[in-house]
Write a protein that holds these residues in place. Structure first.
Motif, PDB file in Angstrom:
ATOM      1  N   UNK A 155       2.344  -2.677   9.914  1.00  0.00           N
ATOM      2  CA  UNK A 155       3.437  -2.522   8.953  1.00  0.00           C
ATOM      3  C   UNK A 155       2.876  -2.466   7.529  1.00  0.00           C
ATOM      4  N   UNK A 156       1.875  -3.288   7.288  1.00  0.00           N
ATOM      5  CA  UNK A 156       1.233  -3.295   5.962  1.00  0.00           C
ATOM      6  C   UNK A 156       0.654  -1.914   5.645  1.00  0.00           C
ATOM      7  N   UNK A 157      -0.047  -1.351   6.628  1.00  0.00           N
ATOM      8  CA  UNK A 157      -0.613  -0.015   6.489  1.00  0.00           C
ATOM      9  C   UNK A 157       0.472   1.024   6.209  1.00  0.00           C
ATOM     10  N   UNK A 158       1.549   0.903   6.963  1.00  0.00           N
ATOM     11  CA  UNK A 158       2.622   1.886   6.846  1.00  0.00           C
ATOM     12  C   UNK A 158       3.280   1.804   5.465  1.00  0.00           C
ATOM     13  N   UNK A 159       3.506   0.578   4.983  1.00  0.00           N
ATOM     14  CA  UNK A 159       4.094   0.403   3.658  1.00  0.00           C
ATOM     15  C   UNK A 159       3.169   0.970   2.589  1.00  0.00           C
ATOM     16  N   UNK A 160       1.888   0.745   2.777  1.00  0.00           N
ATOM     17  CA  UNK A 160       0.933   1.273   1.807  1.00  0.00           C
ATOM     18  C   UNK A 160       0.969   2.811   1.794  1.00  0.00           C
ATOM     19  N   UNK A 161       1.026   3.373   2.989  1.00  0.00           N
ATOM     20  CA  UNK A 161       1.078   4.833   3.126  1.00  0.00           C
ATOM     21  C   UNK A 161       2.318   5.400   2.446  1.00  0.00           C
ATOM     22  N   UNK A 162       3.444   4.670   2.538  1.00  0.00           N
ATOM     23  CA  UNK A 162       4.693   5.136   1.937  1.00  0.00           C
ATOM     24  C   UNK A 162       4.803   4.722   0.463  1.00  0.00           C
ATOM     25  N   UNK A 163       3.727   4.167  -0.106  1.00  0.00           N
ATOM     26  CA  UNK A 163       3.723   3.629  -1.476  1.00  0.00           C
ATOM     27  C   UNK A 163       4.803   2.571  -1.658  1.00  0.00           C
ATOM     28  N   UNK A 164       5.034   1.766  -0.657  1.00  0.00           N
ATOM     29  CA  UNK A 164       6.085   0.750  -0.725  1.00  0.00           C
ATOM     30  C   UNK A 164       5.554  -0.658  -0.514  1.00  0.00           C
TER      31      UNK A 164
END
Ligand SMILES: [Zn+2]
Length: 483
Positions: free
Chosen positions: A452-461
């Motif tokens: 989830x951390x990776x995904x948030x980072x990818x979405x700039x969130x």
């Protein structure tokens, strides 16, 4: 061995790749985990693997753990529902025990796709339609259909379907999609235009949100537009003429996996992010952030009830009971270390008080939960000295500090107390994967849930309180940690 998700007759004999390893922050992902992910989540991994092949910075490489060859995520369908499957690339995995034969060759499939003369005719007409609509706008400078666009940043140019330049507006490229464009092609175009600094919008034709099975290529494009489907249809064309600008019909994906009723949207109403495709409303990030906030709600209700309260962890309340029920659904027992239910509960709640007091410090809105200590360092130092259940979590605190703007605290007295607790409790520390970590993955996925951390980072969130201080994140919206 994980349950085989593939059960279609002709595939029964084929083997599946049971586990893979993503480079970087994502790490290992099993076939089973992949199948259990929400579609938006595996879809992003799928996109990023393809992006890596296109040399896009957000790309990641994923390897088969059996043979080490790179793999991609293939989208299959079962009862109309797409599900993901790891697959070796063409020519890869030849010596792999999980290999299941040659993949379809994209070139051959592409030939089949374009052999439909009728489809290319429709395509041509739609491109000309968009070109015509672009000319209605008073900002119009130039546009071309299916013309070579020389590169500014890349080695090769491309032939965008429609290319539009308006005054005081980002240069736009429109790609018209009928039903079957390949993922590699989608990724290649996204990568190319991003590098060129050109906004890219995929325009769908023949999109029917009521249909049970949307083509995978539509789903891929919609996800890249953050859950927005832009469609050219009769309503959008007539609105374009009425408003003298480009108007699309826009379908926004909702939480049920369906789409909200369509609405007309002007091209100039869209958000054009620095990375990724334009959108009206970011449904992918907001769905993820809503999910996180919902999971955290009972925890915030509880923490509020014991803010600054001496011996607050021991105080019984409805909020405390409700939170414990939630936590037992995540991990039961709550700890492998405590012998009585009572100790287990207060140890877990005390850990949560420590973690959220640290996070509020990282968020620059300091709050102390479950004790009257003046600040978080005093709180942690005291408990790390006197309480075994807190000492045992030394690795958790160390991990949290290293992942947030609080890393500098490792240099001071708190760092010393953590180091001391680590050596005192050596052999009896709570290790990754134990219930305490599972609970924190659930409550603070921004820090503790790798994917989830990776995904948030990818979405700039990824919010700044979960961002290591060397990596500031400017596009954060403060509402995502509303206590
Ligand atoms: Zn392999």
């Amino acid at each position: 061995m994980a349950r085989q998700p593939v059960q279609r007759a002709e595939e029964k004999l084929k083997r599946i790749i049971e586990a893979t390893l993503f480079e970087g922050g994502i790490g290992p992902v099993t076939a089973r985990e992949l199948v259990e992910m929400p579609e938006a989540e595996w879809g992003i991994l799928r996109d990023r693997i393809t992006d890596y092949r296109q040399g896009r910075p957000a790309g990641v490489v994923c390897r088969c753990v059996m043979c080490g060859d790179p793999v991609f995520i293939r989208a299959r369908r079962k009862n109309g529902v797409p599900y993901p499957l790891f697959s070796h690339f063409q020519g890869g995995g030849l010596r792999c025990p999980w290999h299941h034969g040659a993949n379809e060759h994209p070139e051959r499939l592409r030939e089949e796709q374009y052999s439909g003369q009728q489809e290319s005719q429709t395509h041509r007409l739609l491109c000309e339609q968009i070109d015509t609509l672009a000319k209605l706008d008073t900002r119009y400078i130039s546009s071309v259909v299916n013309a070579y666009r020389p590169p500014t940043e890349s080695e090769h140019g491309r032939f965008p379907d429609v290319q539009v330049v308006w005054r005081d507006f980002p240069e736009c490229v429109f790609e018209v999609q009928l039903s079957r464009t390949f993922q590699t092609e989608i990724s290649a175009r996204c990568t190319h235009y991003e590098r060129e600094g050109v906004a890219l919008a995929w325009v769908l034709f023949g999109f029917d949100p009521q249909r049970a099975e949307l083509p995978q290529s539509f789903l891929d494009v919609i996800r890249r537009h953050r859950g927005n489907a832009f469609v050219i249809d009769r309503a959008s064309v007539s609105a374009s003429y009425a408003q003298r600008t480009i108007v699309f019909t826009c379908y926004l994906e909702n939480a049920d996996g369906g789409f909200d009723p369509p609405r007309l949207v002007r091209l100039d109403e869209l958000t054009f992010p620095e990375e990724g495709l334009p959108y009206l409303d970011d449904r992918i990030s907001s769905a993820l952030i809503d999910r996180i906030n919902r999971a955290r709600r009972p925890c915030f209700d509880y923490l509020q009830s014991i803010e600054g309260v001496s011996y607050g962890v021991e105080v019984d309340s409805a909020e405390r009971q409700r939170l414990l029920v939630e936590l037992r659904a995540v991990a039961s027992p709550l700890s492998s270390w405590e012998t009585t239910k009572e100790h287990e509960e207060s140890a877990t709640l005390r850990l949560i008080c420590c973690v959220f007091s640290l996070i509020s410090e990282a968020n620059r809105k300091p709050r102390i939960y479950g004790t009257k200590q003046p600040n978080v360092v005093a709180m942690l130092n005291t408990w790390l000295n006197s309480r075994e259940e807190v000492q045992r979590c030394a690795l958790i605190f160390e991990f949290l500090l290293r992942s947030t703007p609080l890393t500098h605290l490792l240099e001071g007295s708190l760092g010393k107390h953590i180091a001391r607790a680590k050596s005192v409790m050596d052999g009896n520390l709570v290790l990754a994967g134990e219930p305490e970590w599972q609970i924190l993955e659930h409550l603070v996925p921004e820090i503790f849930h790798r994917r989830v951390r990776e995904q948030l980072r990818y979405l700039s969130k990824l919010p700044p309180w979960a961002e290591h201080e060397d990596l500031p994140n400017p596009s954060y919206e403060p509402s995502s940690l509303a206590i």
